[in-house]
Design a protein around this motif. Structure first.
Motif, PDB file in Angstrom:
ATOM      1  N   PHE A 452       0.699  -0.861  -0.177  1.00  0.00           N
ATOM      2  CA  PHE A 452      -0.295  -0.186  -0.240  1.00  0.00           C
ATOM      3  C   PHE A 452       0.736   1.078  -0.241  1.00  0.00           C
ATOM      4  CE2 PHE A 452      -2.018  -3.556   2.223  1.00  0.00           C
ATOM      5  CZ  PHE A 452      -3.473  -3.796   1.007  1.00  0.00           C
ATOM      6  N   LYS A 453       0.546   2.230  -1.150  1.00  0.00           N
ATOM      7  CA  LYS A 453       1.889   2.842  -1.521  1.00  0.00           C
ATOM      8  C   LYS A 453       1.015   4.123  -0.567  1.00  0.00           C
ATOM      9  CE  LYS A 453       3.033   1.639  -5.968  1.00  0.00           C
ATOM     10  NZ  LYS A 453       3.158   2.281  -7.404  1.00  0.00           N
ATOM     11  N   ASN A 454      -0.187   4.384   0.005  1.00  0.00           N
ATOM     12  CA  ASN A 454      -0.698   5.875   0.019  1.00  0.00           C
ATOM     13  C   ASN A 454      -0.078   5.659   2.008  1.00  0.00           C
ATOM     14  OD1 ASN A 454      -1.569   6.558  -1.991  1.00  0.00           O
ATOM     15  ND2 ASN A 454      -3.258   5.937  -1.694  1.00  0.00           N
ATOM     16  N   ARG A 455      -0.281   4.120   2.030  1.00  0.00           N
ATOM     17  CA  ARG A 455       0.258   4.736   4.393  1.00  0.00           C
ATOM     18  C   ARG A 455       0.627   2.908   4.079  1.00  0.00           C
ATOM     19  NH1 ARG A 455      -6.078   2.926   6.687  1.00  0.00           N
ATOM     20  NH2 ARG A 455      -6.504   1.589   4.685  1.00  0.00           N
ATOM     21  N   GLN A 456       1.017   2.743   5.764  1.00  0.00           N
ATOM     22  CA  GLN A 456       1.974   1.859   5.938  1.00  0.00           C
ATOM     23  C   GLN A 456       0.568   0.960   6.644  1.00  0.00           C
ATOM     24  OE1 GLN A 456       5.677   2.657   7.154  1.00  0.00           O
ATOM     25  NE2 GLN A 456       6.017   2.421   5.407  1.00  0.00           N
ATOM     26  N   LEU A 457       0.526  -0.527   6.925  1.00  0.00           N
ATOM     27  CA  LEU A 457      -0.319  -0.867   7.584  1.00  0.00           C
ATOM     28  C   LEU A 457      -0.057  -1.506   8.703  1.00  0.00           C
ATOM     29  CD1 LEU A 457      -3.164  -1.410   5.558  1.00  0.00           C
ATOM     30  CD2 LEU A 457      -2.826  -0.321   6.919  1.00  0.00           C
ATOM     31  N   ASP A 458      -0.199  -2.425   9.964  1.00  0.00           N
ATOM     32  CA  ASP A 458       0.629  -2.458  10.769  1.00  0.00           C
ATOM     33  C   ASP A 458      -0.393  -3.129  11.373  1.00  0.00           C
ATOM     34  OD1 ASP A 458       2.415  -3.596  12.824  1.00  0.00           O
ATOM     35  OD2 ASP A 458       3.781  -1.756  13.358  1.00  0.00           O
ATOM     36  N   ILE A 459       0.006  -4.755  11.622  1.00  0.00           N
ATOM     37  CA  ILE A 459      -1.818  -5.844  11.502  1.00  0.00           C
ATOM     38  C   ILE A 459      -0.989  -6.198  13.261  1.00  0.00           C
ATOM     39  CG2 ILE A 459       1.118  -7.334  11.345  1.00  0.00           C
ATOM     40  CD1 ILE A 459      -2.959  -8.493  11.441  1.00  0.00           C
ATOM     41  N   ALA A 460      -0.006  -5.130  13.925  1.00  0.00           N
ATOM     42  CA  ALA A 460      -0.084  -5.667  15.359  1.00  0.00           C
ATOM     43  C   ALA A 460      -0.539  -4.939  15.659  1.00  0.00           C
ATOM     44  CB  ALA A 460       2.182  -6.148  15.875  1.00  0.00           C
ATOM     45  N   ASN A 514      -7.202 -16.833  18.546  1.00  0.00           N
ATOM     46  CA  ASN A 514      -7.133 -16.510  20.376  1.00  0.00           C
ATOM     47  C   ASN A 514      -6.557 -15.343  20.038  1.00  0.00           C
ATOM     48  OD1 ASN A 514      -6.631 -16.001  22.812  1.00  0.00           O
ATOM     49  ND2 ASN A 514      -5.617 -18.510  22.845  1.00  0.00           N
ATOM     50  N   LEU A 515      -7.547 -14.200  19.702  1.00  0.00           N
ATOM     51  CA  LEU A 515      -6.287 -12.556  20.158  1.00  0.00           C
ATOM     52  C   LEU A 515      -5.419 -12.081  21.315  1.00  0.00           C
ATOM     53  CD1 LEU A 515     -10.024 -10.619  19.099  1.00  0.00           C
ATOM     54  CD2 LEU A 515      -8.019 -11.438  17.870  1.00  0.00           C
ATOM     55  N   ALA A 516      -6.067 -12.689  22.477  1.00  0.00           N
ATOM     56  CA  ALA A 516      -4.798 -13.126  23.558  1.00  0.00           C
ATOM     57  C   ALA A 516      -3.860 -13.589  23.356  1.00  0.00           C
ATOM     58  CB  ALA A 516      -5.345 -13.018  24.653  1.00  0.00           C
ATOM     59  N   ALA A 517      -3.438 -14.497  22.294  1.00  0.00           N
ATOM     60  CA  ALA A 517      -2.763 -15.403  22.261  1.00  0.00           C
ATOM     61  C   ALA A 517      -1.169 -14.349  21.104  1.00  0.00           C
ATOM     62  CB  ALA A 517      -2.753 -16.655  21.990  1.00  0.00           C
ATOM     63  N   MET A 518      -2.223 -13.903  20.586  1.00  0.00           N
ATOM     64  CA  MET A 518      -1.839 -13.298  18.960  1.00  0.00           C
ATOM     65  C   MET A 518      -1.111 -11.746  20.001  1.00  0.00           C
ATOM     66  SD  MET A 518      -2.883 -11.998  15.530  1.00  0.00           S
ATOM     67  CE  MET A 518      -4.241 -13.418  15.740  1.00  0.00           C
ATOM     68  N   VAL A 519      -1.471 -11.051  20.852  1.00  0.00           N
ATOM     69  CA  VAL A 519      -1.304  -9.857  21.115  1.00  0.00           C
ATOM     70  C   VAL A 519      -0.329 -10.099  22.267  1.00  0.00           C
ATOM     71  CG1 VAL A 519      -1.184  -7.772  22.672  1.00  0.00           C
ATOM     72  CG2 VAL A 519      -3.222  -8.868  21.120  1.00  0.00           C
ATOM     73  N   ASP A 520       0.334 -11.416  23.281  1.00  0.00           N
ATOM     74  CA  ASP A 520       1.022 -11.479  23.596  1.00  0.00           C
ATOM     75  C   ASP A 520       2.474 -12.127  22.332  1.00  0.00           C
ATOM     76  OD1 ASP A 520       1.999 -12.425  26.333  1.00  0.00           O
ATOM     77  OD2 ASP A 520       2.053 -14.329  25.325  1.00  0.00           O
ATOM     78  N   TYR A 521       2.065 -12.567  21.253  1.00  0.00           N
ATOM     79  CA  TYR A 521       3.385 -13.362  20.640  1.00  0.00           C
ATOM     80  C   TYR A 521       3.878 -11.627  20.302  1.00  0.00           C
ATOM     81  CZ  TYR A 521       5.664 -15.572  17.547  1.00  0.00           C
ATOM     82  OH  TYR A 521       6.759 -16.541  16.821  1.00  0.00           O
ATOM     83  N   PHE A 522       2.988 -11.126  20.036  1.00  0.00           N
ATOM     84  CA  PHE A 522       3.476  -9.358  18.797  1.00  0.00           C
ATOM     85  C   PHE A 522       4.025  -8.596  20.151  1.00  0.00           C
ATOM     86  CE2 PHE A 522      -0.678  -9.337  16.339  1.00  0.00           C
ATOM     87  CZ  PHE A 522       0.284 -10.171  15.075  1.00  0.00           C
ATOM     88  N   LYS A 523       3.962  -8.729  21.177  1.00  0.00           N
ATOM     89  CA  LYS A 523       4.503  -7.971  22.181  1.00  0.00           C
ATOM     90  C   LYS A 523       5.704  -8.507  22.846  1.00  0.00           C
ATOM     91  CE  LYS A 523       0.833  -6.530  24.920  1.00  0.00           C
ATOM     92  NZ  LYS A 523      -0.396  -6.055  26.205  1.00  0.00           N
ATOM     93  N   ARG A 524       6.498  -9.653  22.653  1.00  0.00           N
ATOM     94  CA  ARG A 524       7.523 -10.616  22.661  1.00  0.00           C
ATOM     95  C   ARG A 524       8.427 -10.340  20.879  1.00  0.00           C
ATOM     96  NH1 ARG A 524       6.789 -15.076  22.499  1.00  0.00           N
ATOM     97  NH2 ARG A 524       4.498 -16.414  22.714  1.00  0.00           N
ATOM     98  N   LYS A 525       7.573 -10.403  20.091  1.00  0.00           N
ATOM     99  CA  LYS A 525       7.896 -10.349  18.765  1.00  0.00           C
ATOM    100  C   LYS A 525       8.616  -8.601  18.605  1.00  0.00           C
ATOM    101  CE  LYS A 525       7.554 -11.129  13.755  1.00  0.00           C
ATOM    102  NZ  LYS A 525       8.906 -11.864  13.824  1.00  0.00           N
ATOM    103  N   TRP A 526       7.307  -7.448  18.885  1.00  0.00           N
ATOM    104  CA  TRP A 526       8.228  -6.630  18.297  1.00  0.00           C
ATOM    105  C   TRP A 526       7.450  -5.637  20.027  1.00  0.00           C
ATOM    106  CZ3 TRP A 526       4.748  -8.865  13.877  1.00  0.00           C
ATOM    107  CH2 TRP A 526       4.946  -8.676  13.467  1.00  0.00           C
ATOM    108  N   PRO A 527       8.558  -5.512  20.327  1.00  0.00           N
ATOM    109  CA  PRO A 527       8.354  -5.290  21.807  1.00  0.00           C
ATOM    110  C   PRO A 527       7.842  -3.255  21.622  1.00  0.00           C
ATOM    111  CG  PRO A 527      10.524  -5.625  22.056  1.00  0.00           C
ATOM    112  CD  PRO A 527       9.563  -6.380  20.200  1.00  0.00           C
ATOM    113  N   ASP A 528       7.811  -2.748  20.581  1.00  0.00           N
ATOM    114  CA  ASP A 528       8.344  -1.036  20.620  1.00  0.00           C
ATOM    115  C   ASP A 528       6.951  -0.963  19.755  1.00  0.00           C
ATOM    116  OD1 ASP A 528       9.028  -2.665  18.411  1.00  0.00           O
ATOM    117  OD2 ASP A 528      10.200  -0.805  17.280  1.00  0.00           O
TER     118      ASP A 528
END
Length: 552
Positions: A452-460, A514-528
């Motif tokens: 997407f050229k106009n904007r950057q989308l963040d799945i996390a 499982n949104l809770a497991a997905m969010v937890d994995y995001f925090k460990r993978k991309w903590p920032d």
């Protein structure tokens, strides 16, 4: 009446008339007093002397008169007017009948070299003239002319100083080889003759080696790069058979075939003085020829070094032949690099090394052997009875077990001076466990930032916002639809993988995420990556608060 009686009667009755009668003198010589020669009276003194005393005669210069020159010596002496001695012989007799006195030159050959150069009207080589008094004559790459080899050879015939003659890369014709061969027949000092790259050919070898058997001093002969071929080796083998004392022979780069090996084998069966043989860079292919050569060298107790590199040797029979050669405990070095030595040839060689062998150096570089074959050659060095100190395996790939064994061998006390060389180490495959969650999320993140050229989308951030609104597991289809509404449209396969990797508890008619497991994995993978904080709600105004009264 007979005829004799008739003749006697006739002679009596006939009368003879005398016409002239001569007195017959005696044949005796008259007495000396009556000799006529005594009637001539010689004057008591020479007339010239009498006239000279009277001042009437001048004898002149004293030289003999020219009219008496054609007279013989005896006639001049008997002449009445001659009183001078005969002219002595000026040396004609000696010049005609006596040989010229022979000039004897010193043994170093320097004066002889200059005299021969003057006779041949050629310029002398100053370095050669100087080196005639040294241990080595070095004329490498000098470009010596064909006529100069005769002078060089004659100067070295009786030389007592030069032990090494190096003529590397000088083109020697058949005439030069002939004179060098004549020199070898008489020289008793030269020990090393280097003819590397002289291109003498079979004809030159025939003339050079004809008198080699008469030489008792030469020990090393380098004939590399001379285009000898099989015919030239035949002349060398003949000289060895006749008793030549050469110990080191270099026949590399001579276009030799298996027939040359046969000639050498036949010669070595008679003369067993050879210590070094180099037949590298040729066209040796026959395993039978190598077998016969190794059998002969195995019985030669003085042999030390064999070089058969850069040929086309390989196979089981060649390996067994080398094993037979290793039975000779005096063999010091074997070079088989750049051949076709595979597992069939390596196995018998490694087996022979395990026995009580005295081989010091084994060179097997650039052979198509496997890492397992290289390991087999190294393994015998663990035994102290094996005397192998140098194992050269350049351009041979090995594995890590070879490197570990090498380090272990070099740490042994009896291998302190050992040298083990190998080409490289194969990288062993490392089994990595692929994290499918990382793989899928990285792919989705790449699509969101580049597609997407106009904007950057963040799945996390998208999933965190959904989880913030409802922390319960979410159905799969509403989840994919929610991402699409936010602007992130995923391919069907990628969306299925994402929902499968973070699957929630199943429902009777649908699947969940499982949104809770997905969010937890995001925090460990991309903590920032975090959602911005939610601002606190603004306070509502108090409706019951009374406004202050206005002063009148």
């Amino acid at each position: 009446m007979s005829s004799t009686e008739a003749s006697e009667i006739t002679s009596v009755n006939m009368k003879v008339e005398v016409i002239f009668e001569k007195d017959i003198e005696s044949s005796e010589e008259p007495p000396m007093e009556e000799w006529s020669s005594l009637l001539l009276q010689r004057p008591e003194e020479n007339v010239k002397i009498i006239n000279y005393r009277q001042g009437l005669y001048d004898p002149g210069s004293g030289e003999i008169c020219t009219k008496y020159i054609p007279m013989s010596a005896s006639s001049v002496i008997r002449h009445v007017y001659y009183n001078y001695p005969a002219v002595p012989d000026p040396g004609v007799k000696e010049a005609l009948f006596d040989p010229e006195p022979k000039v004897i030159y010193p043994d170093d050959g320097q004066e002889l070299y200059l005299a021969l150069c003057k006779e041949a009207e050629t310029y002398p080589i100053s370095s050669f003239h100087r080196q005639l008094l040294e241990n080595k004559v070095n004329l490498r790459y000098y470009g010596v002319t064909q006529a100069a080899f005769r002078i060089i050879a004659m100067s070295l015939k009786l030389n007592k100083y030069v032990t090494i003659l190096d003529l590397t890369d000088n083109w020697i014709g058949e005439d030069g080889c002939f004179h060098l061969g004549q020199m070898l027949a008489e020289n008793c000092t030269l020990k090393v003759l280097i003819l590397y790259g002289c291109r003498i050919g079979p004809g030159g070898a025939k003339r050079l080696l004809h008198n080699l058997a008469q030489n008792r001093a030469l020990r090393e002969l380098n004939l590399s790069r001379n285009q000898l071929k099989d015919e030239g080796v035949r002349y060398l083998a003949k000289a060895i058979t006749q008793g030549a004392d050469v110990c080191k022979i270099d026949l590399s780069y001579n276009d030799l075939a298996d027939l040359s090996v046969t000639y050498i084998v036949d010669a070595l069966e008679i003369n067993k003085k050879l210590t070094h043989l180099n037949m590298s860079w040729n066209f040796l292919k026959s395993a039978n020829a190598v077998f016969y050569l190794c059998c002969v060298l195995a019985s030669n107790k003085s042999f030390l070094d064999l070089d058969l590199s850069w040929n086309a040797l390989g196979g089981l029979r060649v390996g067994k032949s080398i094993g037979i050669l290793l039975r000779n405990h005096n063999v010091h070095t074997i070079n088989l690099s750049s051949n076709k030595m595979t597992a069939k040839a390596i196995k018998p060689i490694a087996k022979a090394l395990e026995k009580d062998t005295h081989l010091n150096t084994l060179i097997m570089s650039a052979n198509p052997m496997s890492p397992e074959d290289a390991y087999k050659l190294l393994l015998p060095m663990l035994k102290p009875t094996v005397k192998l100190e140098k194992l050269i395996l350049d351009n041979v790939m090995v594995k890590s077990n070879f490197v570990k064994l090498r380090e272990e061998i070099l740490s042994l006390d009896f291998r302190k001076n050992a040298e083990i060389v190998y080409g490289g180490v194969y990288a062993e495959p490392v089994r990595q466990i692929i994290n499918m969650r990382d793989l899928v999320l990285n792919r989705i993140d790449y699509i969101g930032k580049t597609k997407f050229k106009n904007r950057q989308l963040d799945i996390a951030l998208m999933v965190m916002s959904l989880y913030k609104m409802d922390k319960e597991p979410m159905d799969t289809k509403p989840f994919i639809k929610a991402l699409r509404v936010m602007g992130l449209t995923l391919p069907e396969e990628l969306a299925d993988q994402l929902t499968t990797l973070f699957a929630g508890p199943p429902k009777p008619k649908s699947t969940t995420v499982n949104l809770a497991a997905m969010v937890d994995y995001f925090k460990r993978k991309w903590p920032d990556r975090q959602l911005p904080p939610t601002p606190p709600p603004e306070p509502e105004p108090d409706k019951k608060k009374k406004h202050p009264k206005k002063r009148k």
